[in-house]
Design a protein around this motif. Structure first.
Motif, short mmCIF file in Angstrom:
data_model
loop_
_atom_site.label_atom_id
_atom_site.label_comp_id
_atom_site.label_asym_id
_atom_site.label_seq_id
_atom_site.Cartn_x
_atom_site.Cartn_y
_atom_site.Cartn_z
N LYS A 39 -4.89 -1.44 14.28
CA LYS A 39 -3.94 -1.38 15.41
C LYS A 39 -2.68 -0.57 15.07
O LYS A 39 -1.76 -0.50 15.89
CB LYS A 39 -3.54 -2.80 15.81
N ILE A 40 -2.63 0.00 13.86
CA ILE A 40 -1.44 0.74 13.42
C ILE A 40 -1.74 2.24 13.42
O ILE A 40 -2.73 2.69 12.82
CB ILE A 40 -1.00 0.29 12.01
N ASN A 41 -0.89 3.00 14.14
CA ASN A 41 -1.07 4.46 14.22
C ASN A 41 -0.31 5.16 13.08
O ASN A 41 0.87 4.92 12.87
CB ASN A 41 -0.55 4.99 15.56
N GLY A 48 -7.33 2.65 11.51
CA GLY A 48 -7.96 1.81 10.52
C GLY A 48 -8.20 2.46 9.18
O GLY A 48 -8.68 1.81 8.26
N LYS A 49 -7.87 3.73 9.06
CA LYS A 49 -8.15 4.45 7.81
C LYS A 49 -6.90 4.69 6.96
O LYS A 49 -7.02 5.14 5.82
CB LYS A 49 -8.82 5.79 8.12
N ALA A 50 -5.72 4.40 7.46
CA ALA A 50 -4.49 4.65 6.71
C ALA A 50 -4.37 3.68 5.53
O ALA A 50 -4.58 2.47 5.69
CB ALA A 50 -3.27 4.52 7.61
N PRO A 51 -4.02 4.19 4.33
CA PRO A 51 -3.86 3.31 3.17
C PRO A 51 -2.70 2.34 3.37
O PRO A 51 -1.71 2.65 4.03
CB PRO A 51 -3.56 4.28 2.03
N ARG A 52 -2.83 1.17 2.75
CA ARG A 52 -1.80 0.14 2.88
C ARG A 52 -0.44 0.64 2.40
O ARG A 52 0.59 0.39 3.06
CB ARG A 52 -2.23 -1.09 2.07
N LYS A 53 -0.40 1.36 1.23
CA LYS A 53 0.87 1.82 0.68
C LYS A 53 1.61 2.73 1.63
O LYS A 53 2.85 2.66 1.76
CB LYS A 53 0.63 2.52 -0.66
N LEU A 54 0.87 3.61 2.32
CA LEU A 54 1.52 4.52 3.26
C LEU A 54 2.10 3.76 4.46
O LEU A 54 3.17 4.09 4.95
CB LEU A 54 0.53 5.60 3.73
N ILE A 55 1.34 2.78 4.93
CA ILE A 55 1.83 1.99 6.07
C ILE A 55 3.10 1.23 5.67
O ILE A 55 4.09 1.20 6.42
CB ILE A 55 0.74 0.99 6.54
#
Length: 496
Positions: A39-41, A48-55
């Protein structure tokens, strides 16, 4: 997880301060990330593919903390309850202590627990017990019931009188137009039953088959809102008049309605059965009176949650009873104007009595170290199977052995209280100088009750709802007679 403190507070509650460490919290954060990432752009990444650290870099390290706390809390709370061996009876009130960080978080959970119970007197008690008597009038009344069940309706060629049944068509008109619910065809109406609006049945008296008549009626002020106080006209046609053909109370009647050959034998059997019924009722009342004394004698700081849970159970049982009578509960609630909040409020007092009863019974079981053997449980299973006409193995399939065991143990505890008690005759009420006044008031009240019973309106249903809720609550099975029998009934339905 570690429990920093465990403190007992009022109303049998425990305040737990629980710390969730870095390792457990980071595991929860990872779960939160996997749950929320879709749900995070993030620019340059598919959902759904963005790494946790970047988010976390873009939205802050705390972006997943709230969801991670929600994930970590249940397990931490359950572990703390287990570690402290708490017997929880309700949901906890939770608050965060300080702020969460990468190193974890701390929360406080205030939870109701099973109270400590101190028994009062439970042996050697006394209570009133009615002496069972059966009079000739009692037997005659039972015979009348048999007679009524075997009474036939036969057509007669004469005018209808009170006590007859008239088969009629009717249609009601308000200001010349028919109104909803005011029409019926081939309706059998017993004259004098007061099942119709007041004044209707009285005007059917005197009609005979083939007669047609307009009946003027004014609805009561407390009737359905659309018709309250309104003057209407019912067009009525009488198709048939029937009278009751009452059987003769002789030996032939005894043969027809029983296995006996004479009226004398039938009366003797009825007298025996009435005595047995009344003895059982007297025994139950004696038992209830004693257990009420035991319940009133305990000392316990009862948590509100236990009473609220019991009240909700009473309300759910009441809803089920309404539904089983063929009325959807939502429709009943709309018709009577009753709310669930009102039902719950009305059920609280009987719920508190039931909770005290349950606590008292459990305390007696503990004090006397009462147990049920395997033989006791097996015997109870056999009784259930015989009572409901079911195969023993089928009963065992649907009824848990622990339920039956609890029932047996509870019954033994009640028997212990009853067997050590003494019965005394009920005291006769003393006559007062105000007897005439009291009699007058009682007559007026007694006259009003049949009127209230006869008027089946939504308002009356709403006014009586508190009594209905209390009756449903008071009728709830005592702990000594728990849910095994209900399970058997359900099993029997499924088997059929």
């Amino acid at each position: 997880m570690s429990v920093k403190s465990c403190e007992k507070i009022e109303k049998s509650q425990v305040a737990l301060t629980i710390e969730v460490g870095a390792e457990a919290f980071q595991a929860a954060v990872e779960k939160a990330y996997r749950k929320m990432r879709g749900k995070i752009n993030m620019p340059g990444f598919r959902p759904g593919k963005a790494p946790r650290k970047l988010i976390e870099r873009m939205y802050g390290a705390e972006v997943f903390f709230e969801e991670a706390i929600n994930i970590a809390f249940p397990d931490a709370y359950e572990e703390a309850v287990k570690e402290k061996e708490l017997q929880v009876v309700g949901y906890p009130a939770v608050e965060l202590v300080g702020d969460a960080s990468a190193d974890g978080f701390t929360f406080k959970a205030t939870v109701p627990v099973y109270p400590e119970v101190t028994l009062g007197e439970y042996k050697g008690l006394t209570a009133e017990k009615e002496e069972v008597k059966v009079t000739a009038a009692d037997v005659d009344e039972r015979l009348k019931q048999l007679s009524d069940r075997n009474t036939r309706l036969v057509s007669v060629e004469r005018e209808a009188k009170e006590g007859d049944t008239a088969v009629i068509d009717f249609e009601g008109f308000l200001d010349g137009a028919p109104f909803d619910g005011g029409k019926g065809e081939n309706h059998s109406l017993e004259l004098g039953s007061h099942s119709f609006v007041p004044g209707f049945e009285e005007q059917i008296v005197g009609m005979k088959a083939g007669d047609e008549k307009d009946i003027d009626i004014t609805f009561p002020e407390d009737y359905h809102a659309d018709l309250a106080g309104k003057a209407v006209v019912f067009k009525v046609k009488c198709h048939e008049v029937k009278e009751k053909e009452v059987p003769e109370m002789d030996d032939e009647f005894a043969k027809d309605v029983s296995e006996f050959d004479t009226m004398k034998e039938l009366k003797a059997d009825l007298k025996k059965k009435i005595a047995e019924e009344r003895q059982k009722a007297a025994d139950r009342e004696f038992e209830d009176a004693l257990m009420t004394k035991v319940a009133e004698g305990i000392t316990a700081d009862i948590p509100d949650a236990m009473v609220e849970n019991q009240a909700r159970q009473f309300v759910e049982n009441f809803k089920m009873q309404i539904t089983q009578q063929g009325i959807p509960y939502d429709q009943y609630a709309q018709m009577t104007g009753i709310t669930e909040a009102k039902l719950l409020e009305d059920a609280k007092e009987p719920a508190l009595r039931q909770v005290r009863m349950d606590l008292a019974l459990t305390a007696v079981i503990k004090a006397e170290n009462i147990e049920a053997s395997d033989e006791d449980v097996e015997e109870e299973f056999k009784k259930l199977a015989e009572q409901y006409g079911m195969d023993l193995e089928m009963v065992k399939k649907y009824v848990q052995a622990d339920q039956v065991k609890d029932q047996v143990v509870s019954r033994k505890a009640v028997a212990l209280v009853v067997d050590s008690a003494s019965a005394v005759k009920p005291e006769k009420k003393k006559k007062t100088a105000k007897k005439a006044e009291d009699t007058s008031e009682g007559a007026a009240e007694g006259e009003e009750k049949p009127k209230k019973a006869a008027k089946k309106t939504a308002k009356k249903a709403a006014d009586g709802e508190e009594k209905a809720a209390n009756k449903a609550a008071d009728g709830e099975e005592k702990t000594a007679k728990k849910t095994a029998k209900k399970a058997v009934k359900e099993a029997k339905k499924e088997e059929e």
